[in-house]
Scaffold this motif. Structure first.
Motif, PDB file in Angstrom:
ATOM      1  N   HIS A  59       0.863  -1.112   0.140  1.00  0.00           N
ATOM      2  CA  HIS A  59      -0.206   0.026  -0.152  1.00  0.00           C
ATOM      3  C   HIS A  59       0.847   1.291  -0.025  1.00  0.00           C
ATOM      4  CE1 HIS A  59      -2.993  -3.002   1.094  1.00  0.00           C
ATOM      5  NE2 HIS A  59      -3.839  -2.208   0.785  1.00  0.00           N
ATOM      6  N   GLU A  60       0.524   2.424  -0.799  1.00  0.00           N
ATOM      7  CA  GLU A  60       1.185   3.531  -0.599  1.00  0.00           C
ATOM      8  C   GLU A  60       0.148   4.522  -0.170  1.00  0.00           C
ATOM      9  OE1 GLU A  60       2.231   4.832  -4.448  1.00  0.00           O
ATOM     10  OE2 GLU A  60       0.715   3.833  -5.548  1.00  0.00           O
ATOM     11  N   PRO A  61       0.607   5.804   0.427  1.00  0.00           N
ATOM     12  CA  PRO A  61      -0.423   6.913   0.605  1.00  0.00           C
ATOM     13  C   PRO A  61      -0.844   7.753  -0.397  1.00  0.00           C
ATOM     14  CG  PRO A  61       2.012   7.550   1.012  1.00  0.00           C
ATOM     15  CD  PRO A  61       1.906   5.963   0.637  1.00  0.00           C
ATOM     16  N   ILE A  62      -2.046   8.111  -0.730  1.00  0.00           N
ATOM     17  CA  ILE A  62      -2.484   8.775  -1.713  1.00  0.00           C
ATOM     18  C   ILE A  62      -1.929  10.359  -1.710  1.00  0.00           C
ATOM     19  CG2 ILE A  62      -4.699   9.949  -2.725  1.00  0.00           C
ATOM     20  CD1 ILE A  62      -6.179   7.336  -1.898  1.00  0.00           C
ATOM     21  N   VAL A  63      -1.935  10.653  -0.431  1.00  0.00           N
ATOM     22  CA  VAL A  63      -1.168  12.165  -0.237  1.00  0.00           C
ATOM     23  C   VAL A  63      -0.554  12.277   0.831  1.00  0.00           C
ATOM     24  CG1 VAL A  63      -3.171  12.911   1.165  1.00  0.00           C
ATOM     25  CG2 VAL A  63      -1.686  14.650  -0.348  1.00  0.00           C
ATOM     26  N   LEU A  64       0.538  12.959   1.250  1.00  0.00           N
ATOM     27  CA  LEU A  64       1.310  13.051   2.393  1.00  0.00           C
ATOM     28  C   LEU A  64       0.489  14.053   3.491  1.00  0.00           C
ATOM     29  CD1 LEU A  64       4.941  12.895   1.239  1.00  0.00           C
ATOM     30  CD2 LEU A  64       3.564  11.186   1.718  1.00  0.00           C
TER      31      LEU A  64
END
Length: 735
Positions: A155-160
């Motif tokens: 998984h990865e963040p959509i926005v920081l």
């Protein structure tokens, strides 16, 4: 369902298939490659780089890791693209001359302001900076949503989630399909001050915000010499440009000699290319006051410019360099970004700040809720511990003797499932009186935190106050010292200097020829024989002007723009000259309407084909930029029809409706810029001809004809904007 589709061919229209695939490509480019997110100011590749480096534990206090390892993780886990493009993105984040607040700290050769490339990724090392760590702060606290990676393995963040205003602080640039973005870097402390002001005064005007963040703050410094009104207008519309100049000073030498030392150059100008450009201009004799240029730079920029002689004025010398080289440069502003709804739009400064603040507010709410849930879980466990501490012997007996100790504990001590599980997992060393006291202290502390979090979540005003304190912390952390101090000086626009006198150009008569196809050249002398002029095949004579080498010429295009040419700079000789579009940036769709010599007291009448016009002074039409100056504001579908010398007392207009009108010249207003006023009521027709004449002298319609007297013309006289009367045959004949 089970049909084998191998070899299946389906007919479809080529245009439909192409458009469907091109739209998919365009959307991918816009959403996932070229435009930054308004919330964290990052494109996907930059966001994935920072996240991968966090996963590798490359925090600011840790050791460095090879960039090849970072790039490998990024393209293997998150970003399935070429390693060269990912490494280029990483390198740029580490270059202090490319980004105002570097997000990556590099070790090794990461390129230079000369345009040198970085060393290969196997030689360089990197880790995150404090700014990047601030941007990542909160990822573990459910501050933002995550999505599956391209292979569904991670998984990865959509926005920081960070509270650093990265979009405005570091800027962004990108070219998508059908749209682009260009945002200059700003001073983070000033951005935070403007954001705080917007929290306190949500209906603030953009001019008030600009007072707190007065313009871009480029990594390479320089001097911003843009007009204040233009800056405000650019931030209001999200589109505009900023003019920057190099920083320079005069160093005195022996016996009255001096040199100019340039210590800062405009943003994104390569020093080596700048020196090449200056040398080329010297070879072309466009810098007659400059004797030599030397590069004495080390880690700091130091360009030494020597004048031809010590009598040269330094300001005049620098003005010639600003006009002819990249020592003066324009950085465009196009705040085209992806909003929180992933829709691209050009936003104003206020909208960008508002979107970022709303993101920070959402992050605060989510982190507070996450922390509150963790506190409640811990309090529940601690209450369970305290419930059993008074009966430790019974707890031990139940664990030793009962077949289902968990259910027995829950029944005996009225514990929840979580509390019973925590008791069963308790270590024997915790069964001490001292531990019970520590549990009570922890419970009291967490209970205070719970009340504080509930109060925060229950009051929007308290949340915005907390965000204001966080902004103050960001200002304190990144707003001072070598990193935070403003580098670009804000200055007033410089006064226009007439270089023709300063450069002492020899005054010689010239005839400037502009062909029908747009080729321009200057020939020595006046009263030249037209038959002696040669043109390219398919081209012919167009406009001609007799002037002096010291004069300036004004070219008016059908789009309403005026462009300025220096007669001395025009190509000479008996060749075909060169395209005028290489000297000034005339839009491709525009045609040349007029070419004339600029006079100090000169005035021109500009008229559109749709019958609107005005008087404009020559001086106000002079443009210092290649892009020209918009003088006549045309409406969609309109064009400029004529630009005539305003010498006379009356104006005659003739429409395609074969109606003529004569009115006094003084009924036309003089403007510096505008859409003009109605000359003649034409309706759906357009202008066929326009003449300016002196009534006392009469009107000569065609060469060789007699002058028509005032009494002959009186029948067509009326007020400006009238319908006019039917034109006679002598007007309708082609002149």
């Amino acid at each position: 369902m089970g049909t084998d589709l191998a070899g299946h061919i389906e007919d479809t229209r080529f245009a439909e298939a192409l458009s469907e695939r091109y739209i998919a490509y365009a959307m991918s480019t816009i959403m996932s490659r070229s435009l930054p997110d308004v919330r964290d100011g990052l494109k996907p590749v930059h966001r994935r780089l920072l996240y991968a480096m966090q996963q590798l534990r490359l925090d600011p206090s840790s050791g460095f890791k090879k960039c090849a390892r970072v790039v490998g993780d990024v393209i293997g886990k998150f970003h399935p693209h070429g390693d060269a493009s990912v490494y280029d993105a990483l390198v740029r984040l580490a270059q202090d001359f490319a980004v105002r607040y570097p997000l990556v700290e590099g070790q090794g050769n990461f390129g230079s302001v000369d345009g040198d490339g970085a060393a290969a990724m196997r030689y360089t090392e990197s880790r995150l900076t404090e700014v990047a760590w601030t941007l990542l702060d909160g990822l573990a606290d459910d501050a933002v949503d995550f999505r599956a990676t391209y292979d569904n393995e991670d998984h990865e963040p959509i926005v920081l989630p960070g509270t650093f205003p990265n979009l405005l602080a570091n800027g962004a640039a990108g070219i998508a399909v059908g749209m682009a973005t260009s945002i200059p870097p700003h001073n983070a402390a000033e951005v935070c001050q403007a954001a705080k002001y917007l929290i306190e005064k949500p209906d603030a005007e953009i001019a008030e915000l600009v007072a707190l963040m007065p313009g871009p703050d480029f990594p390479t410094g320089g001097i911003l010499v843009e007009d204040q009104d233009a800056i405000v207008r650019a931030y209001e519309t999200g589109r505009g440009s900023f003019r920057t100049r190099a920083r320079w000073s005069v160093e005195q030498g022996r016996f009255g000699t001096w040199t100019i030392v340039v210590t800062e150059i405009p943003y994104q100008v390569q020093k080596s290319r700048l020196i090449e450009q200056i040398a080329e201009q010297m070879d072309q004799r466009k810098l007659p006051l400059l004797g030599d240029v030397r590069d004495e730079s080390t880690t700091d920029i130091r360009l030494v410019l020597e004048p031809k002689n010590k009598t040269v004025d330094p300001d005049i010398l620098m003005e010639t360099l600003f006009r002819n080289t990249a020592l003066e440069n324009r950085f465009s502003l196009n705040m085209n970004v992806l909003g929180g709804d992933r829709v691209p739009a050009v936003l104003s400064l206020k909208q960008v700040l508002r979107a970022w603040l709303d993101h920070v507010h959402e992050v605060l709410v989510r982190r507070s809720n996450h922390r509150l849930a963790a506190v409640m879980r811990r309090l529940e466990i601690l209450e369970g511990f305290l419930a059993v501490y008074l009966n430790l012997d019974e707890v031990i007996r139940i664990i030793r003797e009962e077949d289902e100790p968990k259910s027995s504990l829950m029944a005996t001590f009225s514990l929840t499932d979580i509390q019973a599980e925590a008791v069963l997992n308790m270590r024997l060393r915790s069964l001490r009186r001292l531990e019970e006291m520590e549990i009570r202290r922890e419970r009291d502390k967490l209970d205070d935190e719970r009340r504080s979090l509930e109060t925060l979540l229950g009051s929007e005003k308290r949340r915005w106050t907390r965000i204001g304190r966080d902004l103050d912390a960001t200002i304190k952390k990144f707003g001072a010292g070598p990193l935070g101090d403003r580098r670009t000086t804000i200055s007033e626009p410089p006064e226009v200097i007439d270089l023709s006198v300063a450069l002492e150009v020899d005054r010689e008569p010239l005839t400037v020829l502009l062909s029908r196809e747009g080729w321009i050249r200057a020939m020595k002398g006046h009263n030249l024989d037209p038959a002696g002029h040669r043109f390219k095949e398919g081209d012919d004579a167009g406009l001609s002007v007799e002037c002096q080498t010291t004069d300036r010429l004004c070219l008016v295009a059908s789009g309403g723009k005026a462009f300025t040419l220096k007669a001395a700079d025009l190509p000479r000789g008996r060749g075909f000259g060169q395209p005028v579009r290489t000297l000034v940036d005339i839009p491709q769709e525009d045609k040349t309407i007029a070419l004339f010599m600029v006079r100090e007291d000169g005035r021109r009448v500009i008229a559109s084909a749709q019958g609107r016009g005005m008087v404009v002074a020559d001086a106000t039409m002079v443009a210092e930029k290649r892009t020209g100056k918009q003088v006549f504001n045309i409406k969609p579908g309109e064009t400029v029809f004529a630009c005539l010398d305003a010498v006379g007392t009356h104006v005659l207009t003739l429409g395609d409706n074969k109606r003529a009108l004569i009115f006094p010249m003084d009924q036309l207003p003089e403007m510096t810029r505008g859409a003009g006023v109605a000359l003649q009521k034409l309706g759906e027709f357009t202008l066929r001809d326009i003449r300016i004449f002196t009534m006392a002298d009469g009107l000569v319609w065609q060469e060789g004809q007699r002058a028509r007297s005032a009494s002959d013309l009186s029948v067509w006289e009326a007020r400006r904007g009238a319908l006019g009367k039917a034109a006679p045959q002598w007007m309708l004949r082609k002149g």
